[in-house]
Scaffold this motif. Structure first.
Motif, short mmCIF file in Angstrom:
data_model
loop_
_atom_site.label_atom_id
_atom_site.label_comp_id
_atom_site.label_asym_id
_atom_site.label_seq_id
_atom_site.Cartn_x
_atom_site.Cartn_y
_atom_site.Cartn_z
N LYS A 1 0.84 -1.20 0.00
CA LYS A 1 0.00 0.00 0.00
C LYS A 1 0.87 1.24 0.00
N TYR A 2 0.43 2.26 -0.73
CA TYR A 2 1.12 3.54 -0.78
C TYR A 2 0.10 4.64 -0.51
N VAL A 3 0.42 5.52 0.42
CA VAL A 3 -0.41 6.68 0.70
C VAL A 3 0.23 7.86 -0.02
N VAL A 4 -0.56 8.51 -0.87
CA VAL A 4 -0.02 9.58 -1.72
C VAL A 4 -0.84 10.85 -1.57
N SER A 5 -0.24 11.98 -1.97
CA SER A 5 -0.91 13.27 -1.82
C SER A 5 -1.89 13.58 -2.95
N GLU A 6 -1.76 12.91 -4.09
CA GLU A 6 -2.66 13.15 -5.22
C GLU A 6 -4.07 12.62 -4.91
N SER A 7 -5.07 13.21 -5.55
CA SER A 7 -6.45 12.76 -5.38
C SER A 7 -6.70 11.49 -6.19
N GLU A 8 -7.77 10.79 -5.83
CA GLU A 8 -8.16 9.60 -6.61
C GLU A 8 -8.38 9.96 -8.07
N ILE A 9 -9.02 11.09 -8.31
CA ILE A 9 -9.33 11.51 -9.68
C ILE A 9 -8.05 11.74 -10.48
N LEU A 10 -7.07 12.41 -9.88
CA LEU A 10 -5.80 12.66 -10.58
C LEU A 10 -5.06 11.36 -10.85
N ILE A 11 -5.05 10.46 -9.89
CA ILE A 11 -4.40 9.15 -10.09
C ILE A 11 -5.09 8.41 -11.23
N ARG A 12 -6.41 8.43 -11.24
CA ARG A 12 -7.17 7.75 -12.30
C ARG A 12 -6.82 8.34 -13.67
N GLU A 13 -6.73 9.66 -13.76
CA GLU A 13 -6.36 10.30 -15.03
C GLU A 13 -4.96 9.89 -15.47
N ARG A 14 -4.03 9.83 -14.53
CA ARG A 14 -2.66 9.42 -14.86
C ARG A 14 -2.63 7.96 -15.32
N ILE A 15 -3.43 7.11 -14.69
CA ILE A 15 -3.49 5.71 -15.10
C ILE A 15 -4.03 5.61 -16.52
N LEU A 16 -5.12 6.33 -16.80
CA LEU A 16 -5.70 6.29 -18.15
C LEU A 16 -4.71 6.81 -19.19
N ASP A 17 -3.99 7.89 -18.86
CA ASP A 17 -2.97 8.42 -19.78
C ASP A 17 -1.88 7.38 -20.02
N PHE A 18 -1.47 6.70 -18.95
CA PHE A 18 -0.44 5.66 -19.08
C PHE A 18 -0.94 4.53 -19.97
N TYR A 19 -2.15 4.05 -19.72
CA TYR A 19 -2.72 2.97 -20.55
C TYR A 19 -2.79 3.38 -22.02
N GLN A 20 -3.19 4.62 -22.28
CA GLN A 20 -3.25 5.10 -23.65
C GLN A 20 -1.86 5.17 -24.27
N SER A 21 -0.87 5.56 -23.47
CA SER A 21 0.49 5.69 -24.01
C SER A 21 1.09 4.35 -24.41
N ILE A 22 0.65 3.28 -23.75
CA ILE A 22 1.15 1.94 -24.12
C ILE A 22 0.13 1.19 -24.97
N GLN A 23 -0.91 1.92 -25.39
CA GLN A 23 -1.98 1.37 -26.23
C GLN A 23 -2.62 0.13 -25.59
N PHE A 24 -2.80 0.19 -24.29
CA PHE A 24 -3.43 -0.89 -23.53
C PHE A 24 -4.87 -1.11 -23.97
N PHE A 25 -5.55 -0.02 -24.33
CA PHE A 25 -6.94 -0.11 -24.77
C PHE A 25 -7.07 -0.21 -26.27
N GLY A 26 -5.98 -0.32 -26.99
CA GLY A 26 -6.02 -0.32 -28.45
C GLY A 26 -6.12 1.11 -28.96
N HIS A 27 -6.42 1.25 -30.23
CA HIS A 27 -6.50 2.58 -30.84
C HIS A 27 -7.90 3.14 -30.63
#
Length: 71
Positions: free
Chosen positions: A37-63
């Motif tokens: 577990k990691y406790v971080v200062s970012e909000s859940e919403i910001l973390i979610r946005e970063r995760i989605l950006d990461f997935y898009q950058s590696i084309q995890f969801f396809g085009h």
């Protein structure tokens, strides 16, 4: 990888593929699939946005398809 910040202000990178849950207690707590577990200062919403950006950058969801209608 996504960048997150510990409550002491130090930032680090976390492999988003291993994130199992993100919760606020009220601090944002990220739980990995291995149970760490990691406790971080970012909000859940910001973390979610970063995760989605990461997935898009590696084309995890396809085009992303635009205008995919019936005709």
């Amino acid at each position: 990888m996504i960048q997150v910040t510990k409550l002491n202000g130090k930032s680090f990178y976390l492999n988003a593929l291993y994130i199992e849950t993100i919760e606020s207690f009220p601090d944002t707590t990220i739980t990995l699939t291995n149970g760490h577990k990691y406790v971080v200062s970012e909000s859940e919403i910001l973390i979610r946005e970063r995760i989605l950006d990461f997935y898009q950058s590696i084309q995890f969801f396809g085009h992303k398809q635009e205008g995919h209608g019936d005709g």
